[in-house]
Design a protein around this motif. Structure first.
Motif, PDB file in Angstrom:
ATOM      1  N   GLU A  52      53.618  89.400 -22.909  1.00  0.00           N
ATOM      2  CA  GLU A  52      52.050  88.323 -22.358  1.00  0.00           C
ATOM      3  C   GLU A  52      51.141  87.737 -23.661  1.00  0.00           C
ATOM      4  O   GLU A  52      50.827  86.589 -23.785  1.00  0.00           O
ATOM      5  CB  GLU A  52      51.061  89.399 -22.019  1.00  0.00           C
ATOM      6  CG  GLU A  52      51.781  90.622 -21.159  1.00  0.00           C
ATOM      7  CD  GLU A  52      51.579  89.743 -19.466  1.00  0.00           C
ATOM      8  OE1 GLU A  52      50.919  88.726 -19.780  1.00  0.00           O
ATOM      9  OE2 GLU A  52      52.812  89.551 -18.808  1.00  0.00           O
TER      10      GLU A  52
ATOM     11  N   LYS B 155      52.165  83.982 -24.025  1.00  0.00           N
ATOM     12  CA  LYS B 155      52.037  83.525 -23.130  1.00  0.00           C
ATOM     13  C   LYS B 155      50.329  83.099 -23.563  1.00  0.00           C
ATOM     14  O   LYS B 155      50.222  81.637 -23.164  1.00  0.00           O
ATOM     15  CB  LYS B 155      51.745  83.837 -21.755  1.00  0.00           C
ATOM     16  CG  LYS B 155      52.792  84.178 -21.069  1.00  0.00           C
ATOM     17  CD  LYS B 155      53.270  84.100 -19.671  1.00  0.00           C
ATOM     18  CE  LYS B 155      52.092  85.808 -18.922  1.00  0.00           C
ATOM     19  NZ  LYS B 155      52.265  86.197 -17.797  1.00  0.00           N
TER      20      LYS B 155
ATOM     21  N   TRP C 251      50.758  77.087 -17.083  1.00  0.00           N
ATOM     22  CA  TRP C 251      52.393  78.047 -17.270  1.00  0.00           C
ATOM     23  C   TRP C 251      52.534  77.372 -14.924  1.00  0.00           C
ATOM     24  O   TRP C 251      52.124  77.916 -14.322  1.00  0.00           O
ATOM     25  CB  TRP C 251      52.223  79.118 -16.979  1.00  0.00           C
ATOM     26  CG  TRP C 251      51.838  79.869 -18.640  1.00  0.00           C
ATOM     27  CD1 TRP C 251      50.995  80.148 -18.846  1.00  0.00           C
ATOM     28  CD2 TRP C 251      52.576  80.053 -19.777  1.00  0.00           C
ATOM     29  NE1 TRP C 251      51.376  79.952 -20.774  1.00  0.00           N
ATOM     30  CE2 TRP C 251      52.554  79.805 -20.517  1.00  0.00           C
ATOM     31  CE3 TRP C 251      54.287  79.078 -19.336  1.00  0.00           C
ATOM     32  CZ2 TRP C 251      53.276  80.126 -21.997  1.00  0.00           C
ATOM     33  CZ3 TRP C 251      55.269  78.818 -20.658  1.00  0.00           C
ATOM     34  CH2 TRP C 251      54.855  79.505 -22.193  1.00  0.00           C
TER      35      TRP C 251
ATOM     36  N   THR D 261      56.320  81.204 -14.802  1.00  0.00           N
ATOM     37  CA  THR D 261      56.519  82.521 -15.685  1.00  0.00           C
ATOM     38  C   THR D 261      56.809  83.682 -14.823  1.00  0.00           C
ATOM     39  O   THR D 261      55.880  84.114 -14.103  1.00  0.00           O
ATOM     40  CB  THR D 261      55.015  82.875 -16.445  1.00  0.00           C
ATOM     41  OG1 THR D 261      53.975  83.466 -15.833  1.00  0.00           O
ATOM     42  CG2 THR D 261      54.497  82.102 -17.073  1.00  0.00           C
TER      43      THR D 261
ATOM     44  N   LEU E 200      60.411  81.193 -19.024  1.00  0.00           N
ATOM     45  CA  LEU E 200      59.154  80.117 -19.208  1.00  0.00           C
ATOM     46  C   LEU E 200      58.735  78.415 -18.837  1.00  0.00           C
ATOM     47  O   LEU E 200      60.356  78.028 -19.839  1.00  0.00           O
ATOM     48  CB  LEU E 200      58.390  81.006 -20.047  1.00  0.00           C
ATOM     49  CG  LEU E 200      58.123  82.003 -20.751  1.00  0.00           C
ATOM     50  CD1 LEU E 200      58.259  81.997 -22.464  1.00  0.00           C
ATOM     51  CD2 LEU E 200      56.673  82.308 -20.317  1.00  0.00           C
TER      52      LEU E 200
END
Length: 612
Positions: free
Chosen positions: A169, A172, A189, A192, A207
């Motif tokens: 996390e 990201k 994104w 994910t 990802l």
């Protein structure tokens, strides 16, 4: 003892029956009063609840243990209820929730009631999930950006690693922030996913980033008066068309605020007004007042109280030229200086300066008077972010000095000079760690504007280090030499002296130097006067120990001399001291014993102000 839930149920039933009984007669005021009473009773019941101390077993990792404790403390339960299978399941669920982000999805928990307020929580973490496969992809301009790719591929989770969702996390979020900081304002994104295969104790990471295009710096837009436009353009570390970078924009803001021209200034990108991929940079600023004044005061044993009055006009024209003046007043010295500054490429560190000054000095312990007129031009260079500063100078100096029975002497000198200075410290007022080094050279030639041949070199350094916030060591040293064809004509203010607060403690200011026996023309009495020397050598070591937040005790040893012969013996100063770290800077008091052939006496030194 009845449980909190039992008490709350009874209170609720009582309130409901009373409310229904009185419903037909209840008024709005009574209803409000009953509600307030209920809330008060609920709060009292809550405060009466016993606190539980959880003793967590089977978990060695401190992060895991702290996270488990955080989740358990969030349970609203009394110790007596933990014998109930329902609440034991709740505890196990809280523990499972706490350890899952760290890859442990198969944990087992057992609750044991101990004496007092303690509850043992036995945790078996069992085998964690490990990373089976990491799939990554960049779509968009970031795919061709080497720095972007390196940052995107820096995910710390590799195949075979234990799953750690906090790393996942965090990556990201940090990747998103990196993209915005480097001009990828359309970044998002696209996909994910964290697939957990619990039976096989594995996890797969997906990802996919959509970078979008990389935006570029556009032109500057000014909010308010734009008379500083030329200066601001020169401070800008980027040009239109360069790839956007928040680091460069931050550097731009730092330069603007350090320039000294503004009371408030901020530069920010206006993405909503981008033309194509060019993002304009809006500069909002407030100029400094036309004139600024400041007053500073200090004191030292050598010079007594001193006052400095300053005036500055930061804007002479729209090219950023500025002018300042300074008046310094102490008992032995009074001076007036003026400085006209012309900024070059780097406004704050690269500039030319024209300085003019007048100085009058009369030292009580030397019976010496001096009047000096000077005019100098300086060219300063300092690389951005570097602690080193260079100074090329050309100085015209005319000094008239009078030493007792000797006739007044006037010497004129034209002195090209160069100095190199290194200065770095961790505070402006109370320094814990700092370095200072300077080398200075000046040269004058008879017949080329100077009355005599004159070469002067000086090297000085100071190092301050603090260890474990307790032990502070200060080392200081200075070396100097003068070469001339007529030392008698060297102005007294350019000769070398030692002794005093900033030199060899235990001696009065400038007391350590060659001396002459003179007759006071007013009293006819013979006296000895310091006349300055050709050479200078001083050194000092000081140790200070912190005894409280703002207090240190110290001990020092100084050594030095100013002489015409380098073989002359050194004088020494030794003694204790105390430092008070006041809100306006360090106040240092020393009791010093001076040791030399001519003098062995005690002297108190009081110094206010920073050492560097």
């Amino acid at each position: 003892m009845p449980s909190t839930w039992s008490r709350l149920a009874s209170l609720q039933d009582l309130f409901f029956r009373q409310f229904m009984l009185r419903k037909s007669q209840a008024t709005s005021l009574l209803t409000k009063a009953a509600c307030c009473t209920l809330l008060w009773l609920l709060c009292m019941a809550s405060f009466a609840q016993e606190s539980i101390t959880y003793d967590i077993k089977g978990v060695d990792d401190s992060k895991l243990r702290n996270n488990i404790r955080l989740h358990l403390n969030g349970l609203d339960v009394e110790k007596a209820l933990l014998t109930d299978p329902y609440w034991q399941d709740e505890v196990a669920e809280a523990v499972a929730t706490a350890v899952q982000p760290y890859g442990f999805y198969n944990s087992e928990t057992n609750v044991r009631i101990l004496e007092g307020d303690k509850v043992a929580v036995d945790v078996a973490l069992n085998a964690p999930l490990t990373i089976n496969k990491v799939t990554r992809e960049i779509i968009g301009a970031g795919r061709e950006d080497k720095a972007f790719r390196e940052r995107f591929n820096s995910l710390q989770l590799k195949e075979g690693d234990v799953l750690n969702q906090t790393i996942y996390e965090s990556f990201k979020s940090s990747m998103f922030n990196y993209a915005l900081s480097n001009g990828y304002f359309d970044y998002f994104w696209q996909a994910t996913r964290l697939d957990l295969v619990r039976d096989e104790k594995q996890a797969n990471v997906l990802l996919i980033a959509q970078s979008g295009p990389q935006y570029q710096f556009g032109e500057l837009k000014f909010v308010g008066d734009d008379k500083a436009k030329d200066i601001i353009e020169r401070l800008k570390p980027f040009k239109a068309g360069d790839a956007y970078s928040s680091a460069l924009l931050g550097d731009f803001n730092r330069r603007l605020n350090q320039s000294g021209y503004f009371t408030r200034v901020i530069a920010r990108p206006v993405v909503s007004e981008a033309e194509g991929l060019l993002v304009p940079v809006e500069v909002s600023l407030l100029h400094r007042p036309t004139d600024a004044f400041n007053v500073s005061m200090g004191a030292a044993t050598d010079t007594g109280p001193r006052v400095r009055l300053g005036w500055e006009r930061p804007w002479v024209n729209d090219k950023g030229h500025s002018v300042s003046s300074d008046i310094f007043i102490s008992e032995p010295e009074q001076s007036v200086t003026a400085d006209y500054r012309i900024p070059m490429k780097n406004i704050t560190r690269d500039y030319a300066s024209i300085e003019a000054g007048y100085q009058f000095i009369e030292y009580n312990n030397t019976s010496f008077e001096s009047e000096t007129l000077s005019l100098s031009a300086h060219r300063y260079w300092q690389q951005d972010g570097s602690p080193w500063q260079q100074d090329y100078s050309l100085t015209y100096l005319r000094e008239t000095y009078d030493q007792g029975e000797l006739e007044a002497n006037t010497t004129s000198l034209v002195l090209p000079g160069y100095s190199l200075t290194y200065s770095k410290k961790d505070s402006e007022l109370n320094i814990s760690n700092g370095n200072y080094f300077q080398v200075l050279a000046q040269y004058g030639k008879e017949g080329l504007g100077s009355d005599i041949d004159y070469i002067k070199t000086v090297v000085e350094a100071m190092f301050i280090r603090t260890y474990n916030n307790k032990h502070r060591i200060t080392l200081r040293g200075e070396l100097g030499a003068i070469k001339t064809n007529s030392f008698d004509d060297v102005p007294a203010s350019l000769r070398f002296y030692a002794g005093g607060d900033q030199s060899v403690r235990g001696f009065s200011f400038r007391d350590l130097s060659p001396k002459a026996e003179l007759i006071n023309p007013e009293t006819g009495k013979l006296y000895v006067e310091s006349i300055g020397g050709k050479y200078l050598a001083t050194s000092s070591v000081e140790y200070a120990y912190s005894i409280a937040d703002n207090w240190r005790i110290a001990a020092f040893l100084d050594a030095g001399k100013a002489a015409d012969d380098i073989s002359d013996s050194l004088a020494y100063g030794i003694g204790p001291g105390v430092h008070w770290l006041s809100p306006i800077g360090a106040v240092r008091v020393y009791l010093a014993r001076g040791l030399s052939k001519e003098e062995n006496d005690w002297r108190v030194h009081i110094i206010l102000g920073p050492e560097l």
